[in-house]
Design an enzyme around this catalytic site. Structure first.
Site, PDB file in Angstrom:
ATOM      1  N   TYR A   1      61.803 -32.954 -74.863  1.00  0.00           N
ATOM      2  CA  TYR A   1      62.863 -33.258 -75.825  1.00  0.00           C
ATOM      3  C   TYR A   1      63.095 -34.762 -75.948  1.00  0.00           C
ATOM      4  O   TYR A   1      63.559 -35.237 -76.972  1.00  0.00           O
ATOM      5  CB  TYR A   1      64.183 -32.605 -75.394  1.00  0.00           C
ATOM      6  CG  TYR A   1      64.409 -31.212 -75.910  1.00  0.00           C
ATOM      7  CD1 TYR A   1      63.436 -30.221 -75.775  1.00  0.00           C
ATOM      8  CD2 TYR A   1      65.612 -30.870 -76.526  1.00  0.00           C
ATOM      9  CE1 TYR A   1      63.672 -28.942 -76.234  1.00  0.00           C
ATOM     10  CE2 TYR A   1      65.842 -29.589 -76.983  1.00  0.00           C
ATOM     11  CZ  TYR A   1      64.868 -28.629 -76.833  1.00  0.00           C
ATOM     12  OH  TYR A   1      65.105 -27.359 -77.287  1.00  0.00           O
TER      13      TYR A   1
ATOM     14  N   LYS B   1      54.455 -24.343 -66.013  1.00  0.00           N
ATOM     15  CA  LYS B   1      53.156 -23.997 -66.599  1.00  0.00           C
ATOM     16  C   LYS B   1      52.133 -24.838 -65.834  1.00  0.00           C
ATOM     17  O   LYS B   1      51.383 -25.633 -66.404  1.00  0.00           O
ATOM     18  CB  LYS B   1      53.171 -24.294 -68.112  1.00  0.00           C
ATOM     19  CG  LYS B   1      51.970 -23.783 -68.865  1.00  0.00           C
ATOM     20  CD  LYS B   1      51.941 -22.264 -69.032  1.00  0.00           C
ATOM     21  CE  LYS B   1      50.643 -21.823 -69.685  1.00  0.00           C
ATOM     22  NZ  LYS B   1      50.476 -20.360 -69.699  1.00  0.00           N
TER      23      LYS B   1
ATOM     24  N   ASP C   1      55.023 -18.068 -69.344  1.00  0.00           N
ATOM     25  CA  ASP C   1      54.667 -16.906 -70.174  1.00  0.00           C
ATOM     26  C   ASP C   1      54.985 -15.610 -69.435  1.00  0.00           C
ATOM     27  O   ASP C   1      55.557 -14.669 -69.986  1.00  0.00           O
ATOM     28  CB  ASP C   1      53.192 -16.963 -70.628  1.00  0.00           C
ATOM     29  CG  ASP C   1      52.214 -17.257 -69.495  1.00  0.00           C
ATOM     30  OD1 ASP C   1      52.658 -17.617 -68.380  1.00  0.00           O
ATOM     31  OD2 ASP C   1      50.992 -17.127 -69.722  1.00  0.00           O
TER      32      ASP C   1
ATOM     33  N   ASP D   1      65.299 -23.730 -72.954  1.00  0.00           N
ATOM     34  CA  ASP D   1      65.827 -23.423 -74.287  1.00  0.00           C
ATOM     35  C   ASP D   1      65.355 -22.038 -74.724  1.00  0.00           C
ATOM     36  O   ASP D   1      66.144 -21.204 -75.166  1.00  0.00           O
ATOM     37  CB  ASP D   1      65.327 -24.497 -75.275  1.00  0.00           C
ATOM     38  CG  ASP D   1      65.789 -24.226 -76.693  1.00  0.00           C
ATOM     39  OD1 ASP D   1      66.976 -23.889 -76.872  1.00  0.00           O
ATOM     40  OD2 ASP D   1      64.967 -24.349 -77.622  1.00  0.00           O
TER      41      ASP D   1
ATOM     42  N   ASP E   1      67.543 -18.085 -74.619  1.00  0.00           N
ATOM     43  CA  ASP E   1      67.778 -17.220 -75.787  1.00  0.00           C
ATOM     44  C   ASP E   1      67.325 -15.795 -75.495  1.00  0.00           C
ATOM     45  O   ASP E   1      67.998 -14.827 -75.855  1.00  0.00           O
ATOM     46  CB  ASP E   1      67.010 -17.735 -77.024  1.00  0.00           C
ATOM     47  CG  ASP E   1      67.863 -18.638 -77.902  1.00  0.00           C
ATOM     48  OD1 ASP E   1      68.755 -19.324 -77.354  1.00  0.00           O
ATOM     49  OD2 ASP E   1      67.648 -18.662 -79.129  1.00  0.00           O
TER      50      ASP E   1
HETATM   51  C1  IPM Z   1      70.470 -25.128 -77.456  1.00  0.00           C
HETATM   52  C2  IPM Z   1      70.060 -25.441 -78.880  1.00  0.00           C
HETATM   53  C3  IPM Z   1      69.714 -26.906 -78.975  1.00  0.00           C
HETATM   54  C4  IPM Z   1      68.571 -27.186 -78.014  1.00  0.00           C
HETATM   55  C5  IPM Z   1      69.369 -27.396 -80.390  1.00  0.00           C
HETATM   56  C6  IPM Z   1      70.478 -27.098 -81.379  1.00  0.00           C
HETATM   57  C7  IPM Z   1      69.037 -28.861 -80.415  1.00  0.00           C
HETATM   58  O1  IPM Z   1      69.015 -24.609 -79.266  1.00  0.00           O
HETATM   59  O2  IPM Z   1      71.454 -25.726 -76.982  1.00  0.00           O
HETATM   60  O3  IPM Z   1      69.832 -24.276 -76.838  1.00  0.00           O
HETATM   61  O4  IPM Z   1      67.406 -26.954 -78.351  1.00  0.00           O
HETATM   62  O5  IPM Z   1      68.847 -27.625 -76.894  1.00  0.00           O
HETATM   63 MG    MG Z   2      68.532 -23.086 -77.855  1.00  0.00          MG
END
Ligand code: IPM
Ligand code: MG
Length: 358
Positions: A141, A192, A224, A248, A252
């Site tokens: 990032y 990885k 993975d 990240d 999710d």
């Molecule tokens: C998160 C979001 C952010 C990230 C984006 C909005 C930049 O997806 O906080 O997980 O990738 O960190």
């Molecule tokens: Mg995110």
């Protein structure tokens, strides 16, 4: 001493959900006689509209002065065509980086009341309690060089750099091991290392660090496989620690195990416990302004803020109990709705949590 909270509603559903979290904060403030003040600021698209940049100087000053920050979400189609250097997301990355909020805690807990809302079978997710520890101010990032360049043959090439220094790995590793000591004493480090040197070092540093925590069982897993294991048998995990990008993605996935990403709070901490608190979900522009977003991730983020940055454990516990109670009452926003429950709006959910506090 009075503690100062900077509230950054942001974009999309951000203002709606933050509104409910502030209502809950004000209620516990009165109930527990907390010495808190809140102040509002601009970040992301809202800041671009008002000041031309996603993280204006005024917000930077406010953020430095605050004891903790509560954030909604940033971004939306309105700003997607802007140059990447001034996109809303840049504001979020800049505030994380400027305040050195390297330790991102993303707990994925399944409320038993929501087992039906998960896309996985109840027996696979019931009792789920994972803590994802994501490194937040380094890795691909932030790595340099980065950009889009034109090669000699005229073709364009995009490039980023995946980089981690030993000290960065060590400090996030410590966060994970310390957290594990207060939980089931298991850390799974995700990398990885079969392909990326940066994560070969990551693995080595985690192994070294593990010798300082003999009670904690450290394991390693390729990212993975970790993605697969999260949907196959998620209860094998206690604490997962990983870099910025893998964290990240995995957070999710973990969120969906709990029924909805609308339930997942997060804390981003610096070395001294100052932090920014935000739901893991984004600004959801598709449902913004409709009053149907789930405010619970933000309300639970406010609770994490009381716990981690403000030292108000009792108030934090109370909020978490209240959330559990409204779920018991069968109240559900659209994202966690299943038959037999009562569908409520963002505001009704916030009001119900406030009512359940007392
Ligand atoms: C998160 C979001 C952010 C990230 C984006 C909005 C930049 O997806 O906080 O997980 O990738 O960190
Ligand atoms: Mg995110």
């Amino acid at each position: 001493m009075t503690k100062k909270i900077l509230v950054l509603p942001g974009d999309g559903i951000g203002p709606e959900i933050v509104n409910e979290a502030v209502k809950v904060l004000n209620a516990v403030k009165a109930q527990f006689d907390l010495d808190l003040i809140t102040e509002e600021g601009l970040l992301g698209g809202a800041a671009i509209d008002a000041a031309g940049v996603p993280f204006p100087d005024v917000t930077q000053t406010q953020a430095q002065a605050a004891d903790a920050i509560l954030l909604g979400a940033v971004g939306g189609p309105k700003w997607d065509t802007l140059d990447t250097a001034i996109r809303p997301e840049k504001g979020l990355l800049a505030i994380r980086s400027q305040l050195e909020l390297f330790g991102n805690l993303r707990p994925a807990i399944l409320y038993p009341q929501l087992a039906e809302a998960s896309s996985l079978k109840p027996e696979i997710v019931s009792g789920l309690d994972i803590l994802i520890v994501r490194e937040l101010t380094g890795g691909i990032y932030f790595g340099q060089p980065r950009g889009i360049r034109t090669l000699e043959n005229g073709e364009r090439q995009g490039y980023n750099t995946y980089v981690y220094s030993e000290s960065e790995i060590k400090r996030i590793g410590k966060v994970a091991f310390e957290a594990a000591m207060k939980r089931d004493k298991k850390v799974c480090s995700i990398d990885k290392a079969n392909v990326l040197e940066a994560t070969v070092l990551w693995r080595e540093v985690m192994d070294e660090l593990a010798t300082e925590y003999p009670e904690v069982e450290l394991s390693h897993m390729y990212v993975d496989n970790a993605a697969m294991q999260l949907v196959r048998a998620p209860k094998q995990f206690d604490v997962m620690v990983t870099g910025n990008m893998f964290g990240d993605i995995l957070s999710d996935a973990a969120a969906m195990l709990t029924g909805s990403i609308g339930m997942l709070p997060s804390a981003s901490l610096d070395a001294n416990g100052k932090g920014m608190y935000e739901p893991c979900h984004g600004s959801a522009p598709d449902i913004a302004g409709q009053g149907i977003a789930n405010p619970l991730a933000t309300i639970l983020s406010a609770s994490m803020m009381l716990r981690y940055s403000l030292g108000e454990r009792e108030a934090a516990d109370r909020i978490e109990m209240a959330v559990s109670q409204v779920l018991d009452q069968g109240l559900r926003t659209a994202d966690i709705y299943s038959e037999g429950n009562r569908k409520v709006t963002t505001q009704e959910m916030g009001d119900a949590v406030v009512a359940a506090l007392s």
